[in-house]
Design a protein around this motif. Structure first.
Motif, mmCIF file in Angstrom:
data_model
loop_
_atom_site.group_PDB
_atom_site.id
_atom_site.type_symbol
_atom_site.label_atom_id
_atom_site.label_comp_id
_atom_site.label_asym_id
_atom_site.label_seq_id
_atom_site.Cartn_x
_atom_site.Cartn_y
_atom_site.Cartn_z
ATOM 1 N N GLU A 149 0.821 -1.214 0.000
ATOM 2 C CA GLU A 149 0.000 0.000 0.000
ATOM 3 C C GLU A 149 0.855 1.263 0.000
ATOM 4 N N GLN A 150 1.981 1.235 0.710
ATOM 5 C CA GLN A 150 2.870 2.403 0.728
ATOM 6 C C GLN A 150 3.427 2.671 -0.662
ATOM 7 N N ILE A 151 3.897 1.628 -1.313
ATOM 8 C CA ILE A 151 4.495 1.790 -2.638
ATOM 9 C C ILE A 151 3.420 2.177 -3.651
ATOM 10 N N ASP A 152 2.245 1.573 -3.550
ATOM 11 C CA ASP A 152 1.133 1.926 -4.424
ATOM 12 C C ASP A 152 0.784 3.405 -4.271
ATOM 13 N N GLN A 153 0.713 3.874 -3.029
ATOM 14 C CA GLN A 153 0.402 5.282 -2.783
ATOM 15 C C GLN A 153 1.522 6.182 -3.294
ATOM 16 N N MET A 154 2.766 5.757 -3.136
ATOM 17 C CA MET A 154 3.906 6.527 -3.618
ATOM 18 C C MET A 154 3.813 6.721 -5.137
ATOM 19 N N LEU A 155 3.492 5.647 -5.848
ATOM 20 C CA LEU A 155 3.379 5.710 -7.303
ATOM 21 C C LEU A 155 2.180 6.555 -7.737
ATOM 22 N N SER A 156 1.044 6.343 -7.098
ATOM 23 C CA SER A 156 -0.146 7.106 -7.501
ATOM 24 C C SER A 156 0.003 8.580 -7.165
ATOM 25 N N THR A 157 0.661 8.909 -6.056
ATOM 26 C CA THR A 157 0.895 10.313 -5.707
ATOM 27 C C THR A 157 1.759 10.987 -6.767
ATOM 28 N N ALA A 158 2.761 10.279 -7.272
ATOM 29 C CA ALA A 158 3.627 10.837 -8.317
ATOM 30 C C ALA A 158 2.841 11.115 -9.591
ATOM 31 N N VAL A 159 2.042 10.148 -10.024
ATOM 32 C CA VAL A 159 1.281 10.321 -11.258
ATOM 33 C C VAL A 159 0.234 11.422 -11.094
ATOM 34 N N VAL A 160 -0.438 11.463 -9.962
ATOM 35 C CA VAL A 160 -1.438 12.506 -9.722
ATOM 36 C C VAL A 160 -0.792 13.890 -9.738
ATOM 37 N N ALA A 161 0.370 14.034 -9.107
ATOM 38 C CA ALA A 161 1.062 15.329 -9.099
ATOM 39 C C ALA A 161 1.476 15.736 -10.514
ATOM 40 N N CYS A 162 2.007 14.791 -11.279
ATOM 41 C CA CYS A 162 2.407 15.104 -12.651
ATOM 42 C C CYS A 162 1.203 15.479 -13.505
ATOM 43 N N GLU A 163 0.117 14.738 -13.355
ATOM 44 C CA GLU A 163 -1.104 15.040 -14.104
ATOM 45 C C GLU A 163 -1.653 16.416 -13.728
ATOM 46 N N ARG A 164 -1.566 16.741 -12.450
ATOM 47 C CA ARG A 164 -2.123 18.004 -11.970
ATOM 48 C C ARG A 164 -1.349 19.203 -12.499
ATOM 49 N N PHE A 165 -0.023 19.114 -12.498
ATOM 50 C CA PHE A 165 0.781 20.286 -12.844
ATOM 51 C C PHE A 165 1.297 20.295 -14.281
ATOM 52 N N TYR A 166 1.153 19.208 -15.006
ATOM 53 C CA TYR A 166 1.603 19.166 -16.394
ATOM 54 C C TYR A 166 1.010 20.306 -17.232
ATOM 55 N N PRO A 167 -0.319 20.540 -17.176
ATOM 56 C CA PRO A 167 -0.865 21.640 -17.986
ATOM 57 C C PRO A 167 -0.275 23.004 -17.620
ATOM 58 N N ALA A 168 -0.024 23.225 -16.330
ATOM 59 C CA ALA A 168 0.548 24.511 -15.921
ATOM 60 C C ALA A 168 1.966 24.670 -16.469
ATOM 61 N N PHE A 169 2.768 23.617 -16.395
ATOM 62 C CA PHE A 169 4.131 23.686 -16.938
ATOM 63 C C PHE A 169 4.103 23.927 -18.441
ATOM 64 N N GLN A 170 3.143 23.316 -19.130
ATOM 65 C CA GLN A 170 3.014 23.519 -20.571
ATOM 66 C C GLN A 170 2.610 24.961 -20.899
ATOM 67 N N LEU A 171 1.637 25.491 -20.155
ATOM 68 C CA LEU A 171 1.192 26.867 -20.391
ATOM 69 C C LEU A 171 2.319 27.871 -20.167
ATOM 70 N N VAL A 172 3.109 27.641 -19.145
ATOM 71 C CA VAL A 172 4.218 28.547 -18.851
ATOM 72 C C VAL A 172 5.301 28.427 -19.919
ATOM 73 N N SER A 173 5.599 27.208 -20.335
ATOM 74 C CA SER A 173 6.707 26.990 -21.273
ATOM 75 C C SER A 173 6.364 27.387 -22.707
ATOM 76 N N TRP A 174 5.166 27.054 -23.168
ATOM 77 C CA TRP A 174 4.846 27.286 -24.576
ATOM 78 C C TRP A 174 3.634 28.177 -24.800
ATOM 79 N N GLY A 175 2.886 28.485 -23.758
ATOM 80 C CA GLY A 175 1.726 29.354 -23.913
ATOM 81 C C GLY A 175 1.994 30.773 -23.458
ATOM 82 N N ASN A 176 3.243 31.049 -23.083
ATOM 83 C CA ASN A 176 3.657 32.374 -22.612
ATOM 84 C C ASN A 176 2.801 32.876 -21.452
ATOM 85 N N GLU A 177 2.298 31.959 -20.661
ATOM 86 C CA GLU A 177 1.504 32.303 -19.480
ATOM 87 C C GLU A 177 2.447 32.541 -18.309
ATOM 88 N N ASP A 178 2.078 33.459 -17.425
ATOM 89 C CA ASP A 178 2.849 33.664 -16.198
ATOM 90 C C ASP A 178 2.588 32.501 -15.249
#
Length: 194
Positions: A149-178
């Motif tokens: 359960e610890q390892i499962d949570q560790m993996l899912s937390t990583a994917v959830v964090a990446c999914e959550r912030f991926y659009p923001a990183f994209q907007l900042v990098s290529w959408g010229n968003e602040d």
């Protein structure tokens, strides 16, 4: 950190084949019960989880496994490595990120803002490798065993964090968003899915 050659490390595995046969096909709850009987290597636990979830993986070595987990935005490359020297299970979750040079400052600002929202793990940009990295270390000092359960949570937390912030990183990098407005989008996405 390299493991000193003269340091004698007690093996974690007592009878790996017998333990794996008993854990394979068992549920997550019963897998934890079986761990009480055997001191399993943390990478064996990760491999069993990868098999249960049908994730593509490669057992790189005795102490390392690499896998791919499909997200909504992209496929994330995840590597877990066990260090017996400091008794830590290290995880890195990566995806390609090669922003234009003039967008590095706002991207670093957005990484800092994202890290303020992450309680387990942190993002960093590996510029030379052109990768965004989410990393986390599970310390298992004193002979502790990582529960599935610890390892499962560790993996899912990583994917959830990446999914959550991926659009923001994209907007900042290529959408010229602040950074701040891009983070608001990441936060509203999380609220919108809840």
């Amino acid at each position: 950190m390299a493991e000193p050659e003269n340091l004698a490390v007690k093996p974690i595995v007592r009878n790996r084949q017998q333990a794996r046969k008993r854990i394979e096909g068992s549920s997550m709850a019963s897998a934890e019960h079986l761990l009480e009987e055997f001191d399993l290597h943390p990478i064996d636990v990760v491999e069993t989880l990868a098999e249960q979830y049908d994730w593509a993986f490669d057992r790189v070595g005795e102490d390392q496994i690499a896998m791919a987990i499909e997200g909504a935005w992209r496929t994330y490359s995840i590597t877990l490595a066990w260090s017996a020297y400091d008794e830590t299970l290290r995880m890195i979750c990566t995806f390609e990120m090669d922003p234009p040079e003039d967008r590095l400052a706002p991207l670093y600002e957005s990484i800092n803002l994202a890290n303020d929202k992450c309680w387990a793990g942190a993002f960093s940009l590996w510029r030379q490798e052109r990768l965004m990295v989410y990393r986390y270390g599970l310390m298992l000092g004193g002979g502790q065993v990582a529960a599935p359960e610890q390892i499962d949570q560790m993996l899912s937390t990583a994917v959830v964090a990446c999914e959550r912030f991926y659009p923001a990183f994209q907007l900042v990098s290529w959408g010229n968003e602040d950074a701040a407005p891009a983070m608001e989008i990441a936060i509203s996405e999380a609220y919108g899915r809840a």
